[in-house]
Design a protein around this motif. Sequence first.
Motif, short mmCIF file in Angstrom:
data_model
loop_
_atom_site.label_atom_id
_atom_site.label_comp_id
_atom_site.label_asym_id
_atom_site.label_seq_id
_atom_site.Cartn_x
_atom_site.Cartn_y
_atom_site.Cartn_z
N MET A 163 62.44 -19.52 94.24
CA MET A 163 62.44 -20.61 95.22
C MET A 163 62.44 -20.04 96.63
SD MET A 163 65.27 -23.61 95.95
CE MET A 163 64.77 -24.63 94.58
N GLN A 164 61.70 -20.68 97.52
CA GLN A 164 61.67 -20.28 98.92
C GLN A 164 62.14 -21.45 99.78
OE1 GLN A 164 58.94 -17.43 101.01
NE2 GLN A 164 57.88 -19.34 101.45
N VAL A 165 62.98 -21.14 100.77
CA VAL A 165 63.49 -22.15 101.69
C VAL A 165 63.26 -21.68 103.12
CG1 VAL A 165 65.27 -22.80 100.01
CG2 VAL A 165 65.85 -21.24 101.89
N LEU A 166 63.30 -22.63 104.04
CA LEU A 166 63.23 -22.31 105.47
C LEU A 166 64.61 -22.50 106.07
CD1 LEU A 166 61.22 -21.73 107.92
CD2 LEU A 166 61.54 -24.15 108.43
N LEU A 167 65.03 -21.54 106.89
CA LEU A 167 66.32 -21.61 107.57
C LEU A 167 66.11 -21.39 109.05
CD1 LEU A 167 69.46 -21.57 107.69
CD2 LEU A 167 69.34 -19.11 107.18
N THR A 168 66.61 -22.31 109.87
CA THR A 168 66.63 -22.11 111.32
C THR A 168 68.05 -21.72 111.74
OG1 THR A 168 67.26 -24.37 111.98
CG2 THR A 168 64.91 -23.95 111.53
N GLY A 169 68.15 -21.03 112.87
CA GLY A 169 69.46 -20.64 113.37
C GLY A 169 70.08 -19.48 112.63
N ALA A 170 69.29 -18.69 111.92
CA ALA A 170 69.83 -17.63 111.07
C ALA A 170 70.44 -16.48 111.85
CB ALA A 170 68.75 -17.09 110.13
N LEU A 224 70.94 -15.97 99.98
CA LEU A 224 70.48 -14.74 99.34
C LEU A 224 71.35 -14.40 98.13
CD1 LEU A 224 69.75 -12.62 102.55
CD2 LEU A 224 68.07 -13.65 101.01
N ALA A 225 72.64 -14.68 98.23
CA ALA A 225 73.53 -14.42 97.10
C ALA A 225 73.17 -15.26 95.89
CB ALA A 225 74.98 -14.68 97.50
N ASP A 226 72.53 -16.43 96.14
CA ASP A 226 72.08 -17.30 95.05
C ASP A 226 70.69 -16.94 94.56
OD1 ASP A 226 74.44 -18.67 95.06
OD2 ASP A 226 73.70 -20.43 96.13
N GLY A 227 70.11 -15.86 95.08
CA GLY A 227 68.81 -15.41 94.62
C GLY A 227 67.63 -16.11 95.25
N VAL A 228 67.86 -16.80 96.36
CA VAL A 228 66.81 -17.56 97.02
C VAL A 228 66.03 -16.67 97.98
CG1 VAL A 228 66.35 -19.54 98.52
CG2 VAL A 228 68.17 -19.67 96.80
N HIS A 229 64.72 -16.90 98.10
CA HIS A 229 63.91 -16.26 99.13
C HIS A 229 63.99 -17.13 100.38
CE1 HIS A 229 61.72 -13.17 96.67
NE2 HIS A 229 62.26 -13.92 95.72
N VAL A 230 64.30 -16.51 101.52
CA VAL A 230 64.57 -17.26 102.74
C VAL A 230 63.57 -16.87 103.83
CG1 VAL A 230 66.28 -17.94 104.45
CG2 VAL A 230 67.02 -17.31 102.13
N ARG A 231 62.89 -17.87 104.36
CA ARG A 231 62.06 -17.68 105.54
C ARG A 231 62.88 -18.11 106.75
NH1 ARG A 231 56.59 -20.60 104.99
NH2 ARG A 231 56.17 -18.77 103.68
N CYS A 232 63.15 -17.19 107.64
CA CYS A 232 63.97 -17.47 108.81
C CYS A 232 63.08 -17.73 110.02
CB CYS A 232 64.90 -16.29 109.10
SG CYS A 232 66.10 -15.95 107.80
#
Length: 322
Positions: A1-8, A21-29
């Motif tokens: 799964m990929q999510v978008l995160l603002t304010g990272a 990330l600890a939950d194994g998610v791919h994060v686009r910052c």
Amino acid sequence: MQVLLTGATGFLGKRVLRGLLADGVHVRCAVRDCSDITAMRNFVGDEAWDRVEVVRMNLSSVAECRESVRDCEIVFHVAAGLSGCPSSLIMNTVVPTRSLLIAASDVGVSRCVLISSLGIYGPQSMRKNAVLDEQCPIDVQPPKRDAYTYSKILQEEVAWQISKERGLPLVVIRPGVIYGDERGILSHRIGLLLGGWMLRMGGRQRIPFTYVENCAAAIVRAGFAADVVGEAINVVDDNLPTGREALRRYRAAGNRLRVIGIPQFAIGWLAWFNERYSAWSEEQIPAVLTRHRVQAMWRPLRYSNEKAKRLLGWSPDFVQTS
């Protein structure tokens, strides 16, 4: 799964990133062009960094937001302006929120998690020591509040409107006073800090703290919990201290601070005098304290986190160790 995160790159956003990330998610910052990501990378560590994608963009541009959110299932919108005049905070908070949520609805994300604030409530008419929860009304006179609270109220209005008109699945998290290793507990909820002096307002009112790790954990859960779309959820810790207790802990930790206590009954009179003197001086002395603001900020209340526990399966398990 990929999510978008603002304010990272921020105080809270870094913890949300680490939790995802600890939950194994791919994060686009999504970060500003001028943002330094070194501290963010060091915070999450090299081992998890291969699941982080950094995109530099203008959050006020719907087109750029649309590109950044493409292929993402969930949007976590943590970024917001923290200080400045009302117009600046609207440009840094409300406008980016509108652009991002329109873009998210255009590409059909499955959920948006918006970080708002517990401060948006209007408790002026609540009785003392009543419980403030999600059923309490939002302040109906936002221009009478401070610039930050005003921008957060407008931000939520825009978000709920887009959700309703476009069918965007939205969850709103309303944290209390966030504190942690990089941000101390000397909040305006306790009083006014003037150099090395604290003008303590009242002292018996509970301070709606949330430790940053607890808050981040609630936000991550809001992205994946069932049956939370369309909900607004308050996030505060258990066993909240009073203003007096918070200051005792602060000083017991070796911090020096001189305190002048303003009794609860006198706060309203102080605000009345400030308003009258401001009007008499034709606002040469600004009305920093108004009766509307002080009733919202320092009214003795209790705060509920029952909804967060029930819907998110969350509990404030983390405690500050230093």
